[in-house]
Design a protein around this motif. Structure first.
Motif, short mmCIF file in Angstrom:
data_model
loop_
_atom_site.label_atom_id
_atom_site.label_comp_id
_atom_site.label_asym_id
_atom_site.label_seq_id
_atom_site.Cartn_x
_atom_site.Cartn_y
_atom_site.Cartn_z
N VAL A 21 -13.93 -2.02 -2.58
CA VAL A 21 -12.82 -1.60 -2.31
C VAL A 21 -11.95 -1.42 -3.38
N MET A 22 -12.21 -1.34 -4.92
CA MET A 22 -12.46 -1.03 -5.96
C MET A 22 -12.68 0.30 -5.70
N VAL A 23 -13.58 0.83 -5.45
CA VAL A 23 -14.03 2.48 -5.30
C VAL A 23 -13.18 2.75 -4.18
N TYR A 24 -13.15 2.31 -2.99
CA TYR A 24 -10.89 2.92 -2.25
C TYR A 24 -10.26 2.85 -2.40
N SER A 25 -10.42 1.83 -4.02
CA SER A 25 -8.33 2.75 -4.37
C SER A 25 -8.47 3.32 -5.10
N LEU A 26 -9.95 4.27 -5.81
CA LEU A 26 -9.76 5.48 -6.63
C LEU A 26 -9.25 6.16 -5.94
N SER A 27 -9.25 6.22 -4.18
CA SER A 27 -8.46 7.51 -3.89
C SER A 27 -7.28 7.61 -3.33
N THR A 28 -6.84 6.61 -3.66
CA THR A 28 -5.11 7.08 -3.88
C THR A 28 -4.65 7.43 -5.00
#
Length: 123
Positions: A21-28
């Motif tokens: 989820v943290m990795v995914y948030s880096l997309s933003t």
């Protein structure tokens, strides 16, 4: 995977889930950085490419996550992106953290905890 083996690695699985989820948030973050550059400029292409790579890594992690969790539980944990986005906005973009934002994230976290507590129990 049976319930006994899930219990043996449950904490590690939860850490892996939150890491994804943290990795995914880096997309933003990468998308926000790309938006600060002119379309198709080197900076835009760099951050857009980084965004694409982050999403690729996340896709691989997500495939591993849904092997270990019920889909409803795994998907509910994606809401934790709000927490990570608030952290990145504060650390990278110097945006403030307000009481309303904290309350909102705490409500989401409470929901995620409730969903995780129900994991492994038969409906």
């Amino acid at each position: 995977m049976n319930s006994e083996s899930k219990k043996g690695i449950r904490k590690l699985d939860i850490v892996m889930l939150q890491f994804s989820v943290m990795v995914y948030s880096l997309s933003t973050v990468a998308g926000n950085m790309a938006s600060k550059h002119e379309f198709l400029s080197p900076g835009y292409i760099l951050f857009f490419g980084l965004d694409f790579c982050i999403l690729g890594v996340y896709a691989i992690l997500w495939q591993q996550i849904i092997k270990r969790f019920q889909l409803s539980v795994a998907y509910a944990n994606k809401a934790m992106t709000l927490l990570w986005s608030m952290v990145w906005n504060f650390l990278i973009f110097s945006q403030g953290i307000t009481v309303k934002k904290v309350i909102g994230v705490l409500v989401v976290m409470a929901g995620v905890i409730v969903m995780n507590m129900g994991e492994g129990k038969d409906a």
